[in-house]
Design an enzyme around this catalytic site. Structure first.
Site, mmCIF file in Angstrom:
data_model
loop_
_atom_site.group_PDB
_atom_site.id
_atom_site.type_symbol
_atom_site.label_atom_id
_atom_site.label_comp_id
_atom_site.label_asym_id
_atom_site.label_seq_id
_atom_site.Cartn_x
_atom_site.Cartn_y
_atom_site.Cartn_z
ATOM 1 N N GLY A 14 0.802 -1.222 0.000
ATOM 2 C CA GLY A 14 0.000 0.000 0.000
ATOM 3 C C GLY A 14 0.831 1.265 0.000
ATOM 4 C CB THR A 16 4.013 5.825 -3.975
ATOM 5 O OG1 THR A 16 4.541 6.428 -2.790
ATOM 6 C CG2 THR A 16 3.606 6.895 -4.942
ATOM 7 C CB ALA A 17 3.939 1.174 -6.443
ATOM 8 C CD GLU A 50 9.606 9.557 -4.647
ATOM 9 O OE1 GLU A 50 10.222 10.154 -5.555
ATOM 10 O OE2 GLU A 50 9.750 8.352 -4.400
ATOM 11 C CE LYS A 79 12.213 17.938 -10.343
ATOM 12 N NZ LYS A 79 12.346 16.486 -10.284
ATOM 13 C CD GLU A 344 17.686 13.881 -14.834
ATOM 14 O OE1 GLU A 344 16.577 14.417 -14.740
ATOM 15 O OE2 GLU A 344 18.698 14.478 -15.240
ATOM 16 C CB THR A 346 12.930 7.946 -13.355
ATOM 17 O OG1 THR A 346 14.020 7.425 -12.604
ATOM 18 C CG2 THR A 346 13.439 8.904 -14.396
#
Lengths: 502, 489
Positions: A14, A16-17, A50, A79, A344, A346
């Site tokens: 549970g 972020t993904a 993040e 950002k 970067e 990602t």
């Protein structure tokens, strides 16, 4: 053509993904699946605050999320890009902007004209002066981009810096509102079908057994399903990306809340600085082969600018990806599928790319090979192209001040990157792909920012009259700076648009 | 300009391809001297001889500064909006019109909505949602920048050229831009020790250049002297013969040409305002040349050897047009591939040393493009449904893995995977697949979010809006007449 019958989808994890996946499936495939997410509060999530890429905006949009509300809830800031310090040489600094350089000149890219001026010994300013996103970042300004392509303020894009530990609960409320079921519990066993090798069910410590047709492994580094249960091998990329540790420590924000992420090269890796509304995230990504944890922690503590909010904590990882992210009836999304360091920003993008591919290739109960194969093809491509872009940052350096940089500067890089580098060196050409997350301007920013200067330029750039060209470049630069200066301060914009609840 | 820069280019080939390359080079890189050896294009140089061209020709003209008046009026060209395919699946026909079919709704492509509506028996023919097909059916024409139809569903057009007149126009334009003509036949090619071309003997005298463009047709007079590493596609293609004839006519040129499947191949009919061209493409295994001659009397005959150079550009010699890639004319890709190669050559002009990494990038792009064009042409055969021996042969040929991938993905769930350097847009693939009756087994899952009634309503509104917006447009003849009037004013 058959109508879809709905599938029982079990999401394991549970973070972020997990919640991004659950929310997207619930919203976009309302009739195709029943979602059941299993998570354990004991385990906690990795999310360290993040930094993201602009793609997250379209993800939120598809879910019907209002930007201002999302930003307030996750204490987000805007950002415009990433500020790289000390990469090419100590003292160097450049921005990788979310946006273009110059104005569209038709078929020849702006940087080619810029290179021509440079090669002819005419006065040109630093490339970032011709970029809206860079100048806004330098001045600490922000306003939403214009929709009118003729307007110079349409030439940038933006993403967010946010508290990932607040994003998951935000998505959870959406997913649950759309009917996703959630079970709290720790998984102790994964039951496989003896014949097909498919996952049949997961068992919790409570004794509960959850069956499903499709399992999404969002369990993070442990890769509970795809790694532990299905034994899908991991492709190790650490010879090119040797960083395998991060020590993270948030602090109070005492200096600027910048509309960009800071990425500062260190002795054996690099340090992030991600300013949110309520705090600044810091961390030192390093290679344990070149520095020990204590020295890395000391270096981080010495470098952060504000009062620390929490004790430093260490994360361990290895760069690479699963050979296949979709195996049998299990799709790995997020860290369970692979890890590329956050240089970067990602990681959320890769989650999103996997979700997009899963939505497009959502299977039937009997999963077709065509679905799995296509998913894996698409995801591999994403990983491989990001990999090359990351390696470039380490390799394109003149630093000789530490063993770490000596290693990355002289290591053998993948052929696919060596060719790209050589092409840029000769005539400033960027290998163009339509698919893949980092487009031309990103590569140009990093090449030039890290001292890869082309020997020559595109011959077509010789066509215009040089005085007229110079005048055009000057006037564009003027437009950029005037537009940037007239924008509100970043903090002022946040205060007015999306302040966090006190 | 640095001293390593290329200062002269010799082009072998005086056909459309050679002259187009000369014009583009002079226009974009005026510092480079361009010498054209006007070798007449042979009968098997399809890029120099085929009258039908794809929409990319309009961009090419625009890029090199050719006006509509020059490229269309003075060259006697007409507009074409697509091709009607007849009998590729027993008795049925469909149109491949250029540009979009409908418009995306929510997260799914238009054709996905169409597939769902079609499965429910509620969709009008797929063709009827295309602006290009709508214009052609109504016998009307306006370019997209002048028509509101483009806002509803974007469309595109190619040209039907008169190859001889067009070539004269392009030659005059290249000379006007400063290209030099030097002789018309090549007797010898002299290589340096490193394998580069040093000089060529043209009509008895020796001519040097830094870079050599081979636009001489399948014989590849220059390029074949460097190496002959050729990828042979004859296993993939059933047709190996080609016949073509042309006649002068005066007509209201139809904006669609026809590609009609026959028992042993296919034939075409196409008309510009002043010319009509007919052709026959067949397999010599299934039809004797004698019988072919009866089907198309008085035509030029050519043998097709489909394939391409492994690396169209090697050392200081780049093959463009049929010298680089030989493919049958179905879907009219020959000149398009040449234009695209010319654009890349101009954009990627290296130094005299022709550094391998720069050639690598050029070859990567050009071959990726050629291979996908090959796939698209082969698709018509792979998805055919006829029962003669020729067609049994055609459908039993091996498929390249990229085409197999597209077919598998489409058949499974209507997915059209994206390939780099793709010539034909997603809707062109969909038009041929759907036109030839390839219907996916499943629907796009993302349709789940849009109720069928809602998408059907949007589809029908779009369709009637397209047709209402086409109605007031002029006929092609009227449009051309208008163009001429404006030009003479």
């Amino acid at each position: 053509m058959l109508a879809q019958t709905s599938l029982n989808v079990v999401v394991v994890g549970g973070g972020t993904a997990g919640w991004m996946t659950a929310a997207a499936l619930a919203k976009l495939l309302p009739n195709a699946c029943n979602i059941h997410l299993v998570e354990s509060e004991e385990i906690g999530i990795v999310g360290v605050g993040e930094a993201t890429l602009p793609h997250i905006r379209s993800f939120n949009e598809r879910l019907g999320i209002r930007e201002a509300e999302f930003m307030a809830r996750t204490r987000a800031t805007f950002k415009l890009g990433i500020d790289f310090e000390n990469w090419g040489r100590i003292g160097d600094r450049y921005i990788h902007p979310f946006g273009t350089f110059g104005r569209g000149q038709g078929e020849v890219d702006f940087h080619q004209y810029w290179l021509r001026m440079l090669h002819e010994g005419r006065p040109v300013d630093e490339l970032e002066r011709y970029s809206m996103a860079c100048m806004m970042a330098r001045l600490g300004k922000f306003a939403l981009p214009s929709q009118d392509p003729a307007d110079v303020t349409s030439t940038f894009n933006y993403a967010y810096q946010f508290d990932a530990t607040l994003y998951a609960p935000f998505l959870r409320s959406i997913a649950e509102g759309l009917g996703a079921k959630r079970t709290e519990g720790r998984i102790v066993d994964v039951e496989l079908d003896g014949e097909t090798g498919n996952i049949r069910a997961v068992k919790l410590s409570s004794g509960e057994r959850i069956e499903g047709d499709l399992f999404i492994d969002c369990s993070g580094f442990v890769a509970l399903l795809i790694g532990k249960a299905l034994n899908e091998p991991f492709q190790d990329w650490s010879k090119w990306l040797p960083c395998d540790r991060a020590v993270a420590m948030p602090c109070r924000t005492e200096t600027a809340v910048t509309p960009y992420t800071g990425v500062i090269a260190m002795e054996a890796g690099w340090r992030w600085r991600i300013p949110l509304q309520h705090r600044t995230g810091n961390g030192y990504v390093h290679s344990s082969a070149f520095i020990d944890e204590q020295s890395a922690t000391d270096a981080l503590v010495a470098a952060v600018e504000g009062e620390k909010i929490a004790e430093p904590r260490v994360l361990r990882f290895k760069a690479g990806r699963r050979e296949r992210s979709w195996v049998k009836n299990c799709v790995a999304i997020g860290l369970a599928s692979g890890f590329l360091e956050p240089l970067e920003s990602t990681s959320i993008y890769l989650i999103q790319a996997a979700i997009t591919a899963l939505l497009e290739l959502f299977p039937e109960k009997d999963i077709a090979d065509a679905d799995r194969d296509e998913f894996n093809r698409v995801i591999d491509l994403e990983y491989d192209r990001i990999r090359d872009f990351l390696i470039l940052h380490y390799h394109a350096t003149e630093r000789t001040d530490s063993e770490f940089w000596n290693y990355t500067r002289t290591m053998v890089i993948p052929d696919s990157l060596a060719e790209k580098l050589e092409l840029f060196r000769r005539r400033g050409r960027v290998v163009k792909y339509r698919e893949g997350v980092f487009l031309e301007a990103s590569w140009i920013a990093v090449y030039l920012g890290q001292r890869i200067y082309p020997e020559d330029h595109d011959l077509r750039a010789d066509l215009p009259n040089p005085d007229a060209l110079q005048k055009g470049m000057e006037s564009f630069k003027g437009e950029v700076i005037i537009a940037a200066e007239s924008m509100p301060d970043h903090l002022g914009m946040i205060a007015q648009y999306c302040p966090m609840a006190a | 300009m640095n001293e390593r820069a290329i200062s002269s280019v010799l082009i072998a080939g005086g056909g459309i391809v050679g002259c187009s390359a000369a014009a583009a080079l002079r226009k974009k890189l005026p510092a480079v001297r361009v010498i054209v050896v006007a070798v007449p294009p042979p009968a098997d140089a399809l890029a120099d001889r085929i009258a039908c061209t794809l929409p990319s020709i309009a961009d090419f003209h625009h890029d090199i500064g050719l006006s509509e008046a020059d490229a269309i009026l003075r060259a006697g060209s007409g507009f074409r909006l697509g091709t009607r395919f007849e009998d590729w699946t027993q008795g049925a026909s469909y149109i491949h019109g250029y540009g979009d079919y409908g418009r995306s709704l929510a997260a799914s492509a238009f054709y996905q909505h169409w597939l769902r509506a079609n499965a429910a028996g509620e969709a009008a023919p797929f063709d009827s949602y295309s602006g290009a097909v709508g214009f052609a059916a109504a016998g009307r024409f306006l370019p997209p920048e002048k028509s509101p139809v483009a806002q509803l569903s974007n469309y595109a057009y190619g040209l039907h050229i008169d190859p001889e007149r067009y070539c004269m126009m392009m030659r005059a334009y290249a000379l006007h831009l400063g290209a030099e003509e030097c002789g018309s036949s090549i007797q010898d090619v002299h290589l340096r020790d490193d394998g580069f071309i040093d000089r060529v003997t043209v009509d008895g005298s020796e001519t040097r250049a830094d870079l050599f463009v081979d636009a001489s047709g399948p014989a590849a007079l220059l390029r074949s002297r460097i190496d002959r590493e050729w990828l042979d596609w004859s296993e993939l293609f059933t047709c190996d013969r080609f016949m073509m004839s042309e006649e002068a006519v005066q007509s209201d040129a139809p904006a669609l040409d026809q590609a009609i499947a026959l028992e042993q191949g296919w034939r075409w009919e196409a008309s510009s305002p002043f010319r009509r061209s007919s052709g026959l493409v067949y397999s010599s295994n299934h039809l004797s040349n004698e019988n072919a001659r009866r089907l198309l009397p008085g035509a030029t005959e050519v043998t097709l050897k489909p394939g391409r150079f492994d690396n169209p550009w090697a050392k200081n010699c780049v093959a463009i047009g049929d010298s680089a890639i030989a493919i049958e004319p179905l879907e009219w890709t020959n000149l398009h591939l040449a234009h695209s190669a010319i654009d890349r050559l101009v954009a990627m002009m290296p130094d005299r040393d022709c550094n391998p990494v720069e050639l690598w990038d050029y070859n990567r792009q050009v071959t990726a493009e050629a291979d996908r064009v090959r796939d698209f042409v082969l698709l018509h055969y792979a998805a055919s449904k006829r029962d003669e021996p020729f067609w049994d042969d055609a459908v039993s040929r091996p498929l390249p893995s990229s085409l197999q991938h597209t077919l598998t993905q489409f058949r499974e769930r209507g997915r059209l995977p994206f390939y780099e350097e793709e010539t034909f847009a997603r809707d062109s693939w969909a038009a041929v697949l759907i036109g030839q009756g390839v219907i996916p087994r499943r629907l796009d899952p993302l349709l789940d979010g849009v109720p069928p009634k809602e998408s059907l309503r949007a589809m029908e509104q779009l369709r009637s809006a397209i047709h209402a917006a086409i109605a007031p447009a002029p006929t092609q003849t009227a449009y051309l007449r208008n163009l001429a009037l404006q030009e003479n004013r």
